[in-house]
Design a protein around this motif. Sequence first.
Motif, PDB file in Angstrom:
ATOM      1  N   VAL A  68       0.959  -1.185   0.032  1.00  0.00           N
ATOM      2  CA  VAL A  68      -0.058  -0.092  -0.020  1.00  0.00           C
ATOM      3  C   VAL A  68       0.932   1.335  -0.094  1.00  0.00           C
ATOM      4  O   VAL A  68       1.966   1.290   0.752  1.00  0.00           O
ATOM      5  CB  VAL A  68      -0.944   0.099   1.245  1.00  0.00           C
ATOM      6  CG1 VAL A  68      -1.839   1.357   1.233  1.00  0.00           C
ATOM      7  CG2 VAL A  68      -1.790  -1.297   1.223  1.00  0.00           C
ATOM      8  N   ALA A  69       0.795   2.097  -0.864  1.00  0.00           N
ATOM      9  CA  ALA A  69       1.457   3.390  -0.943  1.00  0.00           C
ATOM     10  C   ALA A  69       0.882   4.252   0.291  1.00  0.00           C
ATOM     11  O   ALA A  69      -0.219   4.271   0.621  1.00  0.00           O
ATOM     12  CB  ALA A  69       1.261   4.067  -2.187  1.00  0.00           C
ATOM     13  N   GLY A  70       2.250   5.153   0.722  1.00  0.00           N
ATOM     14  CA  GLY A  70       1.927   5.822   1.798  1.00  0.00           C
ATOM     15  C   GLY A  70       1.989   5.252   3.236  1.00  0.00           C
ATOM     16  O   GLY A  70       1.370   5.942   4.048  1.00  0.00           O
ATOM     17  N   VAL A  71       2.291   3.847   3.325  1.00  0.00           N
ATOM     18  CA  VAL A  71       2.090   3.318   4.717  1.00  0.00           C
ATOM     19  C   VAL A  71       3.556   2.752   4.968  1.00  0.00           C
ATOM     20  O   VAL A  71       4.226   2.207   4.066  1.00  0.00           O
ATOM     21  CB  VAL A  71       1.008   2.192   4.534  1.00  0.00           C
ATOM     22  CG1 VAL A  71       0.888   1.131   6.012  1.00  0.00           C
ATOM     23  CG2 VAL A  71      -0.078   2.689   4.462  1.00  0.00           C
ATOM     24  N   ALA A  72       4.008   2.761   6.120  1.00  0.00           N
ATOM     25  CA  ALA A  72       5.205   2.339   6.650  1.00  0.00           C
ATOM     26  C   ALA A  72       5.071   1.565   8.269  1.00  0.00           C
ATOM     27  O   ALA A  72       4.456   2.327   8.859  1.00  0.00           O
ATOM     28  CB  ALA A  72       6.294   3.424   6.587  1.00  0.00           C
TER      29      ALA A  72
END
Length: 150
Positions: A68-72
């Motif tokens: 998922v883009a924008g998740v760390a």
Amino acid sequence: MALRGSPARRLQGNALGSILRDLDRKTRSTTRRRGKAAPAAPQNAPQEGAQGRTGPRGPRGPQGAPGVAGVAAMVAVTGEDGRARADFPTAFEQPPVVTAMAAGTELLLAVLEEVGPGHALVRVWMPHGMPAPAGTAVHLLAAASSIPSS
């Protein structure tokens, strides 16, 4: 209703009395079962076989779908002062929304002290106001505050 039993059962139209009466009937019917007992487990049940050696590793599978883009997500460790700094793998455009959870054998409280586009600083406290011991793991999840549209 009959006048036997507890005072709650003696009152006509009492909802509690009817509930107690029904409960009493149900418990009597389940404790006085008639008939044969349930059959035991079959003796021909499959048994687990002997374990052999582990074989050679197979070929590498296909690449999975991108994350998922924008998740760390990461795990940081506290220092002597109870602070843990987590540097994100890739910097966000603006400070992300961060959740932190301290992992330990006792009750711990994780407090975000500073959040920036590329890092988060967390301080972990024990219930009596002392900083958490050094080496306490802190699990962090950072998500972009605005998810880009695809």
